[in-house]
Scaffold this motif. Structure first.
Motif, PDB file in Angstrom:
ATOM      1  N   HIS A   1       0.851  -1.255   0.025  1.00 45.06           N
ATOM      2  CA  HIS A   1       0.040   0.015  -0.048  1.00 45.06           C
ATOM      3  C   HIS A   1       0.759   1.235  -0.054  1.00 45.06           C
ATOM      4  O   HIS A   1       0.409   2.515  -0.080  1.00 45.06           O
ATOM      5  N   TYR A   2       2.278   1.190  -0.002  1.00 48.08           N
ATOM      6  CA  TYR A   2       2.981   2.289   0.106  1.00 48.08           C
ATOM      7  C   TYR A   2       2.968   3.210  -1.051  1.00 48.08           C
ATOM      8  O   TYR A   2       3.022   2.676  -2.282  1.00 48.08           O
ATOM      9  N   ILE A   3       2.987   4.503  -0.756  1.00 46.78           N
ATOM     10  CA  ILE A   3       2.938   5.407  -1.634  1.00 46.78           C
ATOM     11  C   ILE A   3       4.262   6.373  -1.484  1.00 46.78           C
ATOM     12  O   ILE A   3       5.144   6.619  -2.302  1.00 46.78           O
ATOM     13  N   ALA A   4       4.327   7.130  -0.396  1.00 42.74           N
ATOM     14  CA  ALA A   4       5.453   8.055  -0.111  1.00 42.74           C
ATOM     15  C   ALA A   4       5.613   8.126   1.595  1.00 42.74           C
ATOM     16  O   ALA A   4       4.618   7.823   2.241  1.00 42.74           O
ATOM     17  N   ALA A   5       6.640   8.695   1.891  1.00 37.12           N
ATOM     18  CA  ALA A   5       7.167   8.711   3.487  1.00 37.12           C
ATOM     19  C   ALA A   5       7.740   9.978   3.934  1.00 37.12           C
ATOM     20  O   ALA A   5       8.204  10.896   2.812  1.00 37.12           O
ATOM     21  N   ASP A   6       7.169  10.763   4.651  1.00 36.57           N
ATOM     22  CA  ASP A   6       7.769  12.010   5.214  1.00 36.57           C
ATOM     23  C   ASP A   6       8.395  11.714   6.313  1.00 36.57           C
ATOM     24  O   ASP A   6       7.666  11.871   7.454  1.00 36.57           O
ATOM     25  N   ILE A   7       9.759  11.628   6.619  1.00 33.06           N
ATOM     26  CA  ILE A   7      10.368  11.249   7.721  1.00 33.06           C
ATOM     27  C   ILE A   7      10.332  12.382   8.910  1.00 33.06           C
ATOM     28  O   ILE A   7       9.922  11.995  10.094  1.00 33.06           O
ATOM     29  N   GLU A   8      10.426  13.323   8.594  1.00 31.06           N
ATOM     30  CA  GLU A   8      10.429  14.828   9.237  1.00 31.06           C
ATOM     31  C   GLU A   8       8.862  14.846  10.085  1.00 31.06           C
ATOM     32  O   GLU A   8       8.950  14.948  11.264  1.00 31.06           O
ATOM     33  N   ARG A   9       7.950  14.616   9.565  1.00 35.10           N
ATOM     34  CA  ARG A   9       6.561  14.647  10.185  1.00 35.10           C
ATOM     35  C   ARG A   9       6.162  13.068  10.457  1.00 35.10           C
ATOM     36  O   ARG A   9       5.042  13.267  11.162  1.00 35.10           O
ATOM     37  N   ALA A  10       7.135  12.184  10.447  1.00 36.65           N
ATOM     38  CA  ALA A  10       6.506  10.867  10.983  1.00 36.65           C
ATOM     39  C   ALA A  10       5.383  10.387  10.527  1.00 36.65           C
ATOM     40  O   ALA A  10       4.280   9.766  10.947  1.00 36.65           O
ATOM     41  N   THR A  11       4.950  10.655   8.960  1.00 38.39           N
ATOM     42  CA  THR A  11       3.891  10.233   8.207  1.00 38.39           C
ATOM     43  C   THR A  11       4.198   9.482   6.908  1.00 38.39           C
ATOM     44  O   THR A  11       5.099   9.588   6.255  1.00 38.39           O
ATOM     45  N   MET A  12       3.300   8.453   6.675  1.00 39.71           N
ATOM     46  CA  MET A  12       3.225   7.799   5.513  1.00 39.71           C
ATOM     47  C   MET A  12       2.152   7.801   4.783  1.00 39.71           C
ATOM     48  O   MET A  12       0.996   7.571   5.328  1.00 39.71           O
ATOM     49  N   THR A  13       2.131   8.015   3.469  1.00 40.78           N
ATOM     50  CA  THR A  13       0.853   8.107   2.534  1.00 40.78           C
ATOM     51  C   THR A  13       0.954   6.687   1.868  1.00 40.78           C
ATOM     52  O   THR A  13       1.732   6.212   1.454  1.00 40.78           O
ATOM     53  N   VAL A  14      -0.164   6.179   2.158  1.00 44.16           N
ATOM     54  CA  VAL A  14      -0.630   4.717   1.441  1.00 44.16           C
ATOM     55  C   VAL A  14      -1.935   4.964   0.917  1.00 44.16           C
ATOM     56  O   VAL A  14      -2.771   5.496   0.959  1.00 44.16           O
ATOM     57  N   LYS A  15      -1.963   3.675   0.038  1.00 44.34           N
ATOM     58  CA  LYS A  15      -3.464   3.579  -0.744  1.00 44.34           C
ATOM     59  C   LYS A  15      -4.229   2.822   0.260  1.00 44.34           C
ATOM     60  O   LYS A  15      -4.024   2.144   1.253  1.00 44.34           O
ATOM     61  N   PRO A  16      -5.635   3.081  -0.064  1.00 42.10           N
ATOM     62  CA  PRO A  16      -6.656   2.503   0.999  1.00 42.10           C
ATOM     63  C   PRO A  16      -6.778   1.013   0.800  1.00 42.10           C
ATOM     64  O   PRO A  16      -6.364   0.602  -0.139  1.00 42.10           O
ATOM     65  N   ALA A  17      -7.047   0.576   1.959  1.00 38.59           N
ATOM     66  CA  ALA A  17      -7.156  -1.160   1.997  1.00 38.59           C
ATOM     67  C   ALA A  17      -8.159  -1.375   3.004  1.00 38.59           C
ATOM     68  O   ALA A  17      -8.519  -0.821   3.770  1.00 38.59           O
ATOM     69  N   THR A  18      -8.866  -2.588   2.534  1.00 36.37           N
ATOM     70  CA  THR A  18      -9.649  -3.294   3.383  1.00 36.37           C
ATOM     71  C   THR A  18      -9.110  -4.436   4.139  1.00 36.37           C
ATOM     72  O   THR A  18      -8.322  -5.423   3.387  1.00 36.37           O
ATOM     73  N   VAL A  19      -9.090  -4.216   5.477  1.00 39.00           N
ATOM     74  CA  VAL A  19      -8.425  -5.700   6.156  1.00 39.00           C
ATOM     75  C   VAL A  19      -9.471  -6.848   6.051  1.00 39.00           C
ATOM     76  O   VAL A  19     -10.459  -6.637   5.758  1.00 39.00           O
ATOM     77  N   PHE A  20      -8.892  -8.002   6.469  1.00 42.85           N
ATOM     78  CA  PHE A  20      -9.310  -9.303   6.253  1.00 42.85           C
ATOM     79  C   PHE A  20     -10.124  -9.517   7.721  1.00 42.85           C
ATOM     80  O   PHE A  20      -9.488  -9.403   8.696  1.00 42.85           O
ATOM     81  N   GLY A  21     -11.462  -9.643   7.766  1.00 43.72           N
ATOM     82  CA  GLY A  21     -12.176  -9.632   8.877  1.00 43.72           C
ATOM     83  C   GLY A  21     -11.839  -8.403   9.503  1.00 43.72           C
ATOM     84  O   GLY A  21     -12.040  -7.079   9.230  1.00 43.72           O
ATOM     85  N   LYS A  22     -11.598  -8.645  10.881  1.00 45.73           N
ATOM     86  CA  LYS A  22     -11.314  -7.194  11.809  1.00 45.73           C
ATOM     87  C   LYS A  22      -9.829  -6.993  11.918  1.00 45.73           C
ATOM     88  O   LYS A  22      -9.402  -6.407  12.868  1.00 45.73           O
ATOM     89  N   GLY A  23      -9.023  -7.803  11.071  1.00 39.54           N
ATOM     90  CA  GLY A  23      -7.647  -7.728  11.180  1.00 39.54           C
ATOM     91  C   GLY A  23      -6.977  -8.940  11.576  1.00 39.54           C
ATOM     92  O   GLY A  23      -7.332  -9.713  12.148  1.00 39.54           O
ATOM     93  N   LEU A  24      -6.061  -9.369  10.618  1.00 40.52           N
ATOM     94  CA  LEU A  24      -4.952 -10.422  10.806  1.00 40.52           C
ATOM     95  C   LEU A  24      -3.699 -10.043  11.010  1.00 40.52           C
ATOM     96  O   LEU A  24      -3.346  -8.942  10.329  1.00 40.52           O
ATOM     97  N   GLU A  25      -2.882 -11.027  11.795  1.00 41.35           N
ATOM     98  CA  GLU A  25      -1.426 -10.713  11.790  1.00 41.35           C
ATOM     99  C   GLU A  25      -0.796 -12.102  11.312  1.00 41.35           C
ATOM    100  O   GLU A  25      -1.340 -13.026  11.565  1.00 41.35           O
ATOM    101  N   VAL A  26       0.079 -11.942  10.186  1.00 40.40           N
ATOM    102  CA  VAL A  26       0.705 -13.011   9.702  1.00 40.40           C
ATOM    103  C   VAL A  26       2.115 -13.025  10.177  1.00 40.40           C
ATOM    104  O   VAL A  26       2.938 -11.984   9.675  1.00 40.40           O
ATOM    105  N   ILE A  27       2.585 -13.980  10.970  1.00 38.06           N
ATOM    106  CA  ILE A  27       3.865 -14.300  11.453  1.00 38.06           C
ATOM    107  C   ILE A  27       4.588 -15.108  10.500  1.00 38.06           C
ATOM    108  O   ILE A  27       4.335 -16.321  10.247  1.00 38.06           O
ATOM    109  N   CYS A  28       5.850 -14.814  10.102  1.00 40.74           N
ATOM    110  CA  CYS A  28       6.780 -15.862   9.450  1.00 40.74           C
ATOM    111  C   CYS A  28       8.003 -16.039  10.387  1.00 40.74           C
ATOM    112  O   CYS A  28       8.689 -15.113  11.251  1.00 40.74           O
ATOM    113  N   ARG A  29       7.995 -17.274  10.622  1.00 38.40           N
ATOM    114  CA  ARG A  29       9.116 -17.828  11.876  1.00 38.40           C
ATOM    115  C   ARG A  29      10.386 -18.301  11.280  1.00 38.40           C
ATOM    116  O   ARG A  29      10.191 -19.400  10.543  1.00 38.40           O
TER     117      ARG A  29
END
Length: 226
Positions: free
Chosen positions: A72-100
């Motif tokens: 979803h990455y578009i751009a980042a502004d380090i000084e303002r600590a912000t990142m502009t991203v594309k809109p996204a719909t999460v799966f359900g109420k949100g998932l975490e995917v761990i690679c071990r």
């Protein structure tokens, strides 16, 4: 700019052009003042953690773009600590995917009767539900489909994408003499319904060691980007 969501480590705003702005905080997950990327609560505040996490995220998302891995990455502004991203719909109420890659954290707590701390794992992918009240329980591919959270076809995309992304990160760290033990990723659907990586890739969502010693998020950023 409309505030959509206040998270543990980031706030989310909707922009007028339809994109989304993430603001990175100095709060990190953990318990009793000790950092833990797998924790469900904010455990401490580390000055500079937000910008540090954003610098790492920018670095890795741009690496993934070079390999045409959808994010979803578009751009980042380090000084303002912000990142502009594309809109996204999460799966359900949100998932975490761990690679071990090694047995640590919640994996070790659950399966410690069958493994030793730091035992090698073969790029093992594990999905958990984002549910603080239930301590983010693991969920199977079949249960995801049964509960209409993620289709089996989407899982068939998500699992190898997780391995590919995690290997990119692992190889970048290895080039600096660092070893990735595990990493937590998040995914969502883009406007066309395609699976893409969202959220961040930073020291706050991975465990990295050097010669058997754990590296803190801020120290990790300095080692990776120096």
């Amino acid at each position: 700019m409309e505030l959509v969501y206040k998270g543990k480590t980031k706030d989310v705003y909707k922009l007028e052009d339809g994109n989304v702005l993430l603001t990175f905080k100095d709060d990190v997950t953990g318990e009793d003042g000790v950092f833990d990327p797998g924790a469900n609560t904010v455990g401490l505040t580390i000055e500079g953690a937000g910008r540090s996490g954003l610098r790492m995220t920018k670095f890795f998302f741009e690496k993934l773009a070079e390999q045409q891995i959808p994010t979803h990455y578009i751009a980042a502004d380090i000084e303002r600590a912000t990142m502009t991203v594309k809109p996204a719909t999460v799966f359900g109420k949100g998932l975490e995917v761990i690679c071990r890659f090694r047995a640590v954290g919640s994996f070790l707590r659950r399966y410690g009767a069958y493994c030793k701390e730091g035992q090698p794992l073969d790029t093992f992918v594990e999905v958990t539900i984002k549910d603080d009240d239930r301590n983010d329980p693991p969920i199977t591919k079949e249960a995801l489909a049964q509960l209409n959270i993620l289709t089996e076809e989407e899982y068939a995309i998500l699992e190898p994408m997780t391995k590919r992304i995690s290997t990119v990160v692992k190889d970048e760290l290895a080039a600096k003499g660092l070893e990735l033990y595990d990493i937590k990723l998040e995914f969502g659907r883009d406007a066309e319904g395609n699976v893409m990586l969202i959220d961040e890739i930073s020291g706050g969502n991975m465990r990295v060691y050097k010669d058997g010693t754990y590296i803190s998020p801020l120290d990790l950023e300095k080692l990776v980007l120096s």
